[in-house]
Design a protein around this motif. Structure first.
Motif, PDB file in Angstrom:
ATOM      1  N   ASN A   1      -6.378  -6.719  -5.409  1.00  0.00           N
ATOM      2  CA  ASN A   1      -5.846  -5.744  -6.363  1.00  0.00           C
ATOM      3  C   ASN A   1      -4.363  -6.034  -6.572  1.00  0.00           C
ATOM      4  O   ASN A   1      -3.538  -5.691  -5.725  1.00  0.00           O
ATOM      5  CB  ASN A   1      -6.038  -4.319  -5.838  1.00  0.00           C
ATOM      6  N   PRO A   2      -3.991  -6.697  -7.675  1.00  0.00           N
ATOM      7  CA  PRO A   2      -2.585  -7.067  -7.897  1.00  0.00           C
ATOM      8  C   PRO A   2      -1.672  -5.842  -7.837  1.00  0.00           C
ATOM      9  O   PRO A   2      -1.997  -4.787  -8.389  1.00  0.00           O
ATOM     10  CB  PRO A   2      -2.601  -7.676  -9.302  1.00  0.00           C
ATOM     11  N   VAL A   3      -0.557  -5.998  -7.144  1.00  0.00           N
ATOM     12  CA  VAL A   3       0.401  -4.902  -7.026  1.00  0.00           C
ATOM     13  C   VAL A   3       1.759  -5.352  -7.549  1.00  0.00           C
ATOM     14  O   VAL A   3       2.061  -6.547  -7.602  1.00  0.00           O
ATOM     15  CB  VAL A   3       0.540  -4.419  -5.569  1.00  0.00           C
ATOM     16  N   SER A   4       2.564  -4.374  -7.925  1.00  0.00           N
ATOM     17  CA  SER A   4       3.920  -4.633  -8.408  1.00  0.00           C
ATOM     18  C   SER A   4       4.813  -3.517  -7.912  1.00  0.00           C
ATOM     19  O   SER A   4       4.363  -2.584  -7.222  1.00  0.00           O
ATOM     20  CB  SER A   4       3.939  -4.708  -9.934  1.00  0.00           C
TER      21      SER A   4
ATOM     22  N   ILE B   1      -9.416   0.084   6.232  1.00  0.00           N
ATOM     23  CA  ILE B   1      -8.654  -1.094   6.650  1.00  0.00           C
ATOM     24  C   ILE B   1      -8.107  -0.914   8.061  1.00  0.00           C
ATOM     25  O   ILE B   1      -8.207  -1.824   8.906  1.00  0.00           O
ATOM     26  CB  ILE B   1      -7.529  -1.380   5.639  1.00  0.00           C
ATOM     27  N   LEU B   2      -7.539   0.246   8.329  1.00  0.00           N
ATOM     28  CA  LEU B   2      -6.998   0.499   9.669  1.00  0.00           C
ATOM     29  C   LEU B   2      -8.119   0.535  10.703  1.00  0.00           C
ATOM     30  O   LEU B   2      -7.958   0.043  11.829  1.00  0.00           O
ATOM     31  CB  LEU B   2      -6.212   1.808   9.676  1.00  0.00           C
ATOM     32  N   ARG B   3      -9.267   1.101  10.316  1.00  0.00           N
ATOM     33  CA  ARG B   3     -10.405   1.095  11.241  1.00  0.00           C
ATOM     34  C   ARG B   3     -10.842  -0.342  11.519  1.00  0.00           C
ATOM     35  O   ARG B   3     -11.165  -0.695  12.655  1.00  0.00           O
ATOM     36  CB  ARG B   3     -11.574   1.880  10.638  1.00  0.00           C
ATOM     37  N   ALA B   4     -10.851  -1.187  10.486  1.00  0.00           N
ATOM     38  CA  ALA B   4     -11.259  -2.585  10.668  1.00  0.00           C
ATOM     39  C   ALA B   4     -10.345  -3.296  11.653  1.00  0.00           C
ATOM     40  O   ALA B   4     -10.804  -4.058  12.509  1.00  0.00           O
ATOM     41  CB  ALA B   4     -11.251  -3.304   9.317  1.00  0.00           C
TER      42      ALA B   4
ATOM     43  N   ILE C   1      -0.039  -0.343  -2.478  1.00  0.00           N
ATOM     44  CA  ILE C   1       0.653  -1.500  -1.897  1.00  0.00           C
ATOM     45  C   ILE C   1       0.209  -1.723  -0.461  1.00  0.00           C
ATOM     46  O   ILE C   1      -0.095  -2.854  -0.047  1.00  0.00           O
ATOM     47  CB  ILE C   1       2.188  -1.299  -1.975  1.00  0.00           C
ATOM     48  N   MET C   2       0.140  -0.650   0.321  1.00  0.00           N
ATOM     49  CA  MET C   2      -0.245  -0.776   1.723  1.00  0.00           C
ATOM     50  C   MET C   2      -1.719  -1.166   1.868  1.00  0.00           C
ATOM     51  O   MET C   2      -2.092  -1.909   2.780  1.00  0.00           O
ATOM     52  CB  MET C   2       0.043   0.522   2.481  1.00  0.00           C
TER      53      MET C   2
ATOM     54  N   SER D   1       2.490   0.897  12.417  1.00  0.00           N
ATOM     55  CA  SER D   1       2.875   2.303  12.565  1.00  0.00           C
ATOM     56  C   SER D   1       3.146   2.928  11.203  1.00  0.00           C
ATOM     57  O   SER D   1       2.803   4.092  10.953  1.00  0.00           O
ATOM     58  CB  SER D   1       4.114   2.427  13.461  1.00  0.00           C
ATOM     59  N   ALA D   2       3.752   2.150  10.295  1.00  0.00           N
ATOM     60  CA  ALA D   2       4.027   2.655   8.945  1.00  0.00           C
ATOM     61  C   ALA D   2       2.729   2.965   8.209  1.00  0.00           C
ATOM     62  O   ALA D   2       2.627   3.958   7.481  1.00  0.00           O
ATOM     63  CB  ALA D   2       4.848   1.630   8.170  1.00  0.00           C
ATOM     64  N   MET D   3       1.715   2.115   8.402  1.00  0.00           N
ATOM     65  CA  MET D   3       0.414   2.362   7.766  1.00  0.00           C
ATOM     66  C   MET D   3      -0.247   3.607   8.354  1.00  0.00           C
ATOM     67  O   MET D   3      -0.834   4.420   7.633  1.00  0.00           O
ATOM     68  CB  MET D   3      -0.491   1.143   7.957  1.00  0.00           C
ATOM     69  N   LEU D   4      -0.173   3.761   9.669  1.00  0.00           N
ATOM     70  CA  LEU D   4      -0.732   4.948  10.311  1.00  0.00           C
ATOM     71  C   LEU D   4      -0.026   6.215   9.840  1.00  0.00           C
ATOM     72  O   LEU D   4      -0.673   7.242   9.573  1.00  0.00           O
ATOM     73  CB  LEU D   4      -0.621   4.825  11.837  1.00  0.00           C
ATOM     74  N   LYS D   5       1.290   6.163   9.718  1.00  0.00           N
ATOM     75  CA  LYS D   5       2.058   7.329   9.263  1.00  0.00           C
ATOM     76  C   LYS D   5       1.699   7.692   7.834  1.00  0.00           C
ATOM     77  O   LYS D   5       1.574   8.879   7.489  1.00  0.00           O
ATOM     78  CB  LYS D   5       3.563   7.042   9.375  1.00  0.00           C
TER      79      LYS D   5
END
Length: 514
Positions: A237-240, A174-177, A248-249, A157-161
């Protein structure tokens, strides 16, 4: 007093501690690996063949030297997705139903921990992950599923928002996948049910009703392809903590997809549909070269595995090094393994351990296979695979239902290991999942248990040992679990606060020594 006789069987899980990938990650890496070197080696083999030989004239197609060498590519993704949705759909649905639990698990080992991700989300969005839920806003057609917990997930839900408030093409992919896999798995379950139950009742003597079975199909060109492309083509893709929330998402979503595919990707149908052409290159040269190059790639990937921790392999700790302690208290009769490398032999040779026979039941990098003669021979893993006039391939069984077990060499190997297991008081199994792809090995264990031989399975992770015992009983298709025991084991190789090999010794003392 006679020493207990203990036999061992190792799967891929036994080598993760040495830095090697799990079986699922191994499968994904195979389809990511460049194949130019393998094509070049295969071309060299072709050039060494005498074009006046009976082999070239009768077994190979005309103008074989000028023909293109084919490899698996994007066009084969549909077959992988089809097989995965047909045979692993329940695993996919279970994964998506437990979306948040899988996020929690992955974030334990990520560059950012869960608290940092939640804090970043709160800073940029103004509310916490979990404050919004799409459980009431999105409903799947109830013909596909009556209740889908994915939309109640805090992180999904957080990704959709986030996508609702910030445009991101990659996050949308990504969400479609993820949604493709959800719909594909639910759709495949529905279609399978329809095809099996087109008529609730019909006269058994009228076969016309049976002729109509299996008429519904999914269009796999639009299901699961997006996820395969992301997992196989998009680089990490490295994130920090300095990365944007969107980045990040996106990376978290990519990691989730990779984890899901590594657990549920099934390429057995793809391999099986090509393996038969190893024995008939004239019938379909493209499929013959695809499976040949694939086996060369598998061997090269294993032989040059950069993830392996050389220091751990040399000095430990690990399951193979624990054999030294076990051998001081018991006689190790034999070691069976599904792993392709020779690491267990290397460790045994470097330690003061009495000689132990090792049987590679899924082939190894040290063996090569001549499909023309159906024969197996050994080779130096550092030398190219050539056989003075015949095309040979690495003798390695990947995920496949087709196993060339008719070779006398391979048949003898199974019989010898079975006899060694029969002569043992206890058989310990570590890192092996008893998947359906290894039915030839599962049958060996089923026969041993049915004849009263004690099997001890060390299961990595958490869970209820009684329930796990029932699961393994089902996997082995045993009518009774009387000769089966399961113990939970952790990353330190201990079970109930003692070393696994000590537990094995304790269990062996409960049995009459043969």
């Amino acid at each position: 007093m006679a020493r207990a006789k203990i036999a061992l069987f190792f799967g891929a899980g036994a080598e993760i501690g040495y830095g090697l990938p799990s079986g699922g990650t191994f499968a994904l890496d195979l389809f990511r690996t460049p194949v130019e070197d393998d094509k070049a080696e295969f071309r060299k083999q072709l050039e060494h063949i005498s074009n006046t030989s009976h082999y070239a004239a009768k077994w190979l197609p005309n103008n074989y030297l000028k023909k293109r060498i084919h490899v698996f590519g994007k066009a084969d993704f549909e077959g992988i997705v089809t097989s995965s949705l047909e045979y692993r759909r329940e695993e996919m649905l279970t994964y998506l139903e437990n979306f948040d639990e899988n996020v929690h698990r992955l974030l334990k080992y990520w560059s950012l921990d869960e608290e940092e991700v939640r804090t970043k989300y709160k800073e940029e969005m103004g509310f916490d992950i979990g404050d919004f839920s799409y459980g009431q806003a999105v409903k799947l057609n109830n013909r596909l599923a009556e209740n889908v917990r994915l939309f109640d997930s805090d992180f999904f839900s957080a990704m959709l928002k986030l996508l609702e408030t910030q445009e991101s093409r990659m996050l949308q992919r990504i969400l479609r996948a993820i949604l493709e896999l959800l719909i594909g798995a639910c759709g495949q379950r529905l279609i399978s049910t329809l095809n099996e139950e087109l008529f609730e009742s019909a006269p058994e003597k009228l076969s016309v009703f049976d002729d109509l079975s299996g008429i519904f199909n999914l269009d796999y060109r639009n299901v699961g392809q997006t996820g395969m492309e992301i997992v196989l083509e998009e680089k990490p893709n490295p994130v920090s903590s300095q990365s944007t929330l969107t980045d990040i998402m996106i990376e978290l979503g990519r990691v989730l997809l990779e984890d899901l595919y590594s657990r549920a990707m099934d390429y057995q149908a793809l391999i099986d549909s090509h393996f038969r052409y190893l024995y008939n290159p004239r019938a379909h040269w493209a499929k013959f070269t695809k499976i040949s190059i694939f086996l060369h790639t598998v061997r090269r990937y294993i032989s040059t595995q950069h993830g392996m921790d050389a220091d751990k392999l040399a000095y430990g700790p690990g399951y193979y090094h624990d054999l030294e302690s076990l051998s001081q208290h018991a006689s190790i009769t034999a070691i069976g393994t599904t792993n392709y490398n020779s690491y267990v032999e290397q460790v045994l040779e470097s330690r003061p351990i009495p000689p132990i026979p090792v049987y590679h039941l899924n082939g190894s990098v040290d063996e090569r296979y001549d499909p023309y003669c159906n024969s197996i021979s050994t080779s130096n893993p550092d030398e190219p695979l050539t056989d003075g006039g015949h095309l040979v391939v690495p003798f390695i069984f990947t995920q496949s239902g087709v196993k060339p077990l008719t070779s006398v060499t391979m048949s003898r190997k199974y019989v010898e290991l079975y006899d060694k297991f029969q002569q043992s008081d206890l058989i310990c199994i570590i890192g092996y999942s008893f998947s359906g792809d290894d039915g030839h090995i599962n049958g060996l264990f089923r026969a041993l248990a049915a004849e009263g031989k004690r099997l001890v399975i060390f299961h990595f992770g958490s869970g209820n040992e009684l329930l796990l015992k029932r699961e393994y009983q089902a996997k082995l298709r045993l009518s009774r679990p009387d000769h089966l025991d399961v113990f939970l084991i952790n990353e330190h190789r201990t079970t109930q606060e003692i070393w696994w090999w000590e537990r094995a010794l304790q269990e062996s003392l409960l049995l009459p020594v043969t």
